[in-house]
Design an enzyme around this catalytic site. Structure first.
Site, PDB file in Angstrom:
ATOM      1  N   LYS A  79       0.894  -1.003   0.069  1.00 30.03           N
ATOM      2  CA  LYS A  79      -0.092   0.080  -0.017  1.00 30.03           C
ATOM      3  C   LYS A  79       1.057   1.166  -0.129  1.00 30.03           C
ATOM      4  O   LYS A  79       1.684   1.258   1.036  1.00 30.03           O
ATOM      5  CB  LYS A  79      -0.923  -0.006   1.255  1.00 30.03           C
ATOM      6  CG  LYS A  79      -1.793   1.192   1.229  1.00 30.03           C
ATOM      7  CD  LYS A  79      -2.575   1.410   2.568  1.00 30.03           C
ATOM      8  CE  LYS A  79      -2.952   2.902   2.618  1.00 30.03           C
ATOM      9  NZ  LYS A  79      -3.620   3.185   3.748  1.00 30.03           N
ATOM     10  N   GLY A 117      -7.633   9.608   9.952  1.00 33.57           N
ATOM     11  CA  GLY A 117      -7.849   9.953  11.096  1.00 33.57           C
ATOM     12  C   GLY A 117      -9.000  10.815  11.653  1.00 33.57           C
ATOM     13  O   GLY A 117      -9.252  11.017  12.759  1.00 33.57           O
ATOM     14  N   ALA A 159      -9.348   5.757   4.200  1.00 37.28           N
ATOM     15  CA  ALA A 159      -9.060   6.773   5.189  1.00 37.28           C
ATOM     16  C   ALA A 159     -10.447   7.964   5.273  1.00 37.28           C
ATOM     17  O   ALA A 159     -10.934   8.114   4.264  1.00 37.28           O
ATOM     18  CB  ALA A 159      -7.789   7.922   4.701  1.00 37.28           C
ATOM     19  N   GLY A 160     -10.675   8.291   6.396  1.00 38.11           N
ATOM     20  CA  GLY A 160     -11.700   9.252   6.680  1.00 38.11           C
ATOM     21  C   GLY A 160     -12.817   8.678   7.156  1.00 38.11           C
ATOM     22  O   GLY A 160     -13.994   9.678   7.468  1.00 38.11           O
ATOM     23  N   ALA A 178      -8.949   2.095   9.858  1.00 42.62           N
ATOM     24  CA  ALA A 178      -8.379   1.681  10.885  1.00 42.62           C
ATOM     25  C   ALA A 178      -8.855   2.241  12.057  1.00 42.62           C
ATOM     26  O   ALA A 178      -9.413   1.907  12.960  1.00 42.62           O
ATOM     27  CB  ALA A 178      -6.790   1.966  10.878  1.00 42.62           C
TER      28      ALA A 178
END
Lengths: 78, 265
Positions: B105, B166, B192-193, B214
């Site tokens: 990645k 994040g 993400a987000g 995550a």
């Protein structure tokens, strides 16, 4: 001889190979191909003076005084 | 067993010839302990999970790589923390050696404040890594032009962000994500987000092939429960996308017939 491992000074016996170093730091016994003898995955990689040393070359790669080594593994992230 | 549920069962995600039953890709950052992380990953049903590459520390107890292997989760190393193509290529090479996978990645970020991808370095690194035989999962801005460029350079998957890493702001530009999906010939992974389950469902409804997150799980008050929530959200969003939503209308449309109503005095 003295090398730098992950940014800090590290003492090693003269003529030590990458295999010797990895084995010493991880506490695992390695075979000639750079795999752990216990059959588990080692999960680490080595760069010497900013060049990746392939696992298959660990045993044949003799370290020299002043070498800068990076030993990395997978950690939480991303 | 109805035809529909059989179809769902065989609706696997295929990346580089590898089949995954789950369309939820997990990250591992932000979890306070390895045990807690393992439980959350299991609850999420993920079969592919990202890890970062950092200096080996003998003091570290337990191995993340071992944990993933024990749970039969494929590892996707990332280049998190790299600001230049040079650093990213070096990190990818180390990951390939350490974890014995050519999947990576690719994250090349511009600065620590935004953590947004640096498009110029990203393009450069994608080209170099593809030439070195890597399967590049390119973490990119939600830019349809850049996404197509990355695909044309040989990226195995493109991973547009929903919002900065994040932030939990969800999908800030759904239109761009739809545009990226409509033009892509490689898997599109919303990365993400993501803040909560509905964000992941939306990503799938927009046509993404998978979702990567995550923080939304690892920093949730109950990571295991949130992991399970995301598992269902991704399935629900995928099903809804395939089922075909009704068109949006300006005025109400009665679902009950007006004929045959009882009459009252």
């Amino acid at each position: 001889m003295n090398i730098t491992l992950n940014g800090t000074a590290h003492a090693l016996s003269d003529g030590a190979s990458v295999t010797t170093l990895v084995s010493q730091v991880t506490g695992r016994v390695l075979d000639h191909s750079g795999q752990a003898s216990d059959g588990g995955k080692l999960g680490v990689a080595v760069a010497r003076n900013s060049e990746v040393v392939p696992r298959s070359q660990w045993a044949a790669t003799t370290l020299a005084e002043g070498d800068e080594l990076e030993l990395v593994t997978a950690v939480q992230g991303g | 067993m109805t035809a529909a549920s059989t179809e769902v069962r065989t609706d696997s995600l295929v990346i580089d010839g590898v089949e995954f039953g789950s369309r939820l890709i997990m990250g591992t950052g932000g979890a306070p302990s390895l045990d807690g992380l393992g439980a959350a990953l299991l609850a999420s049903g993920t079969e592919l999970t990202t890890v970062a590459m950092r200096r080996y520390s003998p003091a570290e107890t337990g191995s993340l790589f071992q944990l993933l292997m024990d749970h039969n989760i494929r590892v996707l190393p990332n280049t998190a923390g790299c600001f230049t193509a040079k650093d990213a290529v070096m990190t990818a090479e180390l990951a390939r050696e350490a974890l014995e996978t050519d999947w990576v990645k690719l994250e090349v970020i511009a600065d620590e404040h935004t953590l947004l991808p640096d498009a110029v370095e990203l393009v450069d690194a994608t080209e170099q890594l593809v030439n070195r035989g890597f399967k590049v999962f390119a973490y990119t801005n939600d830019d349809p032009v850049l996404a197509l460029r990355l695909e044309n350079l040989g990226a195995t998957a493109v991973m547009p962000l929903g919002a900065p890493i994040g932030t939990g702001l969800g999908i800030l530009n759904p239109h761009n994500i739809e545009l990226i999906v409509s033009r892509a010939s490689v898997p599109v992974v919303l990365d993400a987000g993501i803040g909560t389950a509905s964000d992941a469902a939306l990503a799938m409804e927009l046509g993404c092939d998978a979702v990567l997150l995550a923080t939304a799980v690892t920093r949730a008050q109950n990571p295991v429960q949130m992991g399970e929530a995301f598992k269902h959200a991704v399935i629900a969003g995928r099903l809804a996308k395939q089922a075909g939503r009704i068109p949006r209308r300006e005025h109400a449309l009665a679902s009950s017939a007006m004929e045959g109503r009882a009459e009252f005095l």
